[in-house]
Design an enzyme around this catalytic site. Structure first.
Site, PDB file in Angstrom:
ATOM      1  N   ASP A 141     -77.950  -6.027 -52.256  1.00 29.47           N
ATOM      2  CA  ASP A 141     -76.781  -5.714 -53.071  1.00 29.47           C
ATOM      3  C   ASP A 141     -75.519  -5.662 -52.204  1.00 29.47           C
ATOM      4  OD1 ASP A 141     -75.960  -4.746 -55.899  1.00 29.47           O
ATOM      5  OD2 ASP A 141     -75.248  -3.097 -54.649  1.00 29.47           O
ATOM      6  N   HIS A 156     -69.231  -4.312 -64.371  1.00 27.14           N
ATOM      7  CA  HIS A 156     -68.842  -3.236 -63.452  1.00 27.14           C
ATOM      8  C   HIS A 156     -68.024  -3.764 -62.281  1.00 27.14           C
ATOM      9  CE1 HIS A 156     -72.670  -4.790 -61.899  1.00 27.14           C
ATOM     10  NE2 HIS A 156     -72.295  -4.376 -60.708  1.00 27.14           N
ATOM     11  N   TRP A 157     -68.186  -5.039 -61.908  1.00 22.30           N
ATOM     12  CA  TRP A 157     -67.369  -5.604 -60.833  1.00 22.30           C
ATOM     13  C   TRP A 157     -65.884  -5.507 -61.187  1.00 22.30           C
ATOM     14  CZ3 TRP A 157     -68.647 -10.072 -57.194  1.00 22.30           C
ATOM     15  CH2 TRP A 157     -69.938  -9.929 -56.665  1.00 22.30           C
ATOM     16  N   TYR A 183     -65.395  -2.273 -54.316  1.00 24.37           N
ATOM     17  CA  TYR A 183     -65.256  -3.323 -55.327  1.00 24.37           C
ATOM     18  C   TYR A 183     -63.832  -3.855 -55.395  1.00 24.37           C
ATOM     19  CZ  TYR A 183     -70.008  -2.769 -57.009  1.00 24.37           C
ATOM     20  OH  TYR A 183     -71.379  -2.765 -57.099  1.00 24.37           O
ATOM     21  N   HIS A 241     -83.383  -5.445 -60.442  1.00 22.39           N
ATOM     22  CA  HIS A 241     -82.408  -5.501 -59.351  1.00 22.39           C
ATOM     23  C   HIS A 241     -82.875  -4.775 -58.103  1.00 22.39           C
ATOM     24  CE1 HIS A 241     -78.556  -5.629 -57.355  1.00 22.39           C
ATOM     25  NE2 HIS A 241     -78.442  -4.318 -57.384  1.00 22.39           N
TER      26      HIS A 241
END
Length: 294
Positions: free
Chosen positions: A105, A150-151, A212, A274
């Site tokens: 991730d 969410h990015w 992010y 994930h």
């Protein structure tokens, strides 16, 4: 036992203090975690890898119990270049000039930059459940925008996402980690407690958002510059992704990574969502067994 035989410590490097665990014996291997986790995510695979390797498991800057640089315009302190420099400095401080990297991730994005900026030091690189950040953004479509919403949300200006998350951190953690349905028992009790304790520390939520934000700005600048200069991953790569997740549905990961790397690339899907190392540790270890050379 949870990380039996591992040493928990703090190290000051590159202007930050990193919490980390060390254990095992053999060639050095750096393990980098993702969001919203800590190095505790490796608890199922680390004891096995420690039979063959000297493991270094840090919390990335901003995450876990490592230093949390303040929010700042441009989010430069959370560029993957700076986060990768932390890892290079840490391994130098521990006496490891060359090493392998296993990553997941957000940690895999740090690892990608580490392999670009410090290519002579990374001997082998395993990434889990990512494709390059630049590829994500340049191929953005409705599926990606909705699937990885969410990015775009976490990258909103401070303090919007932080305020919403802090209204109920545990509920946000539960929702964020349920991209494939799972109950509260999915994560090991001690690992989950570590994740939540870290999230409740001052600055952690802000750091996640800064990570992010950096991905939408300074990281893209660095990635485009590397591409223009012909800087690519030079070491062999193992690319894994969860068959129940999004990466294999949206992309051809092995083919895509070949646009960013010059050496051999192998890998494939793992029967998981994930969180590969926690959901399917046996498959992850089997893949690493043939890839990592002691």
């Amino acid at each position: 036992m949870f990380f039996e035989g591992f040493k928990l410590e703090g190290r000051e490097v590159n202007g930050v203090t990193l919490r980390l665990r060390r254990g095992g014996d053999g060639p050095p291997l750096l393990l980098l975690h993702g969001n919203p986790q800590t190095h505790a995510m490796w608890h199922k695979v680390a004891p096995v890898l420690a039979r063959r390797f000297t493991l270094v498991l840090p919390d990335l800057r901003g995450y876990g119990f490592s230093s949390k640089p303040p929010v700042a315009p441009g989010s430069a302190a959370f560029s993957k270049r700076d986060m990768a420099a932390d890892m290079a400095a840490l391994m130098t401080a521990l006496g490891h000039q060359t090493f392998g990297v296993v990553s997941h991730d957000r940690g895999a994005r740090v690892a990608h930059r580490l392999a670009l900026d410090h290519g002579g030091r990374v001997e082998r690189l395993c990434t889990m459940d990512i494709v390059p950040t630049l590829a994500h953004f340049e191929r953005t479509d409705m599926d990606f925008a909705l699937g990885y919403y969410h990015w775009f949300w976490l990258a909103q200006p401070h303090p919007l996402p932080e305020r919403l998350i802090r209204r109920d951190v545990e509920d946000w953690f539960r929702l964020h980690t349920s991209r494939e349905p799972k109950d509260d028992g999915f994560f090991h009790l001690e690992a989950r407690a570590d994740y939540l304790a870290a999230l409740n520390l001052p600055g952690t939520v802000e750091s996640i958002c800064e990570d992010y934000r950096a991905a939408t700005g300074i990281d893209l600048e660095h990635d485009r510059a590397s591409r223009a200069e012909g800087v690519r991953v030079r070491c062999p790569m193992l690319v894994l992704w969860g068959s129940k997740g999004k990466i294999g549905k949206w992309y051809e990961p092995l083919k895509l990574w070949r646009d960013y790397a010059d050496n051999t690339i192998e890998g494939g899907p793992v029967n998981s969502g994930h969180y590969l190392a926690e959901e399917a540790p046996e498959e992850v270890l089997a893949a690493l067994e043939g890839f990592l050379k002691p």
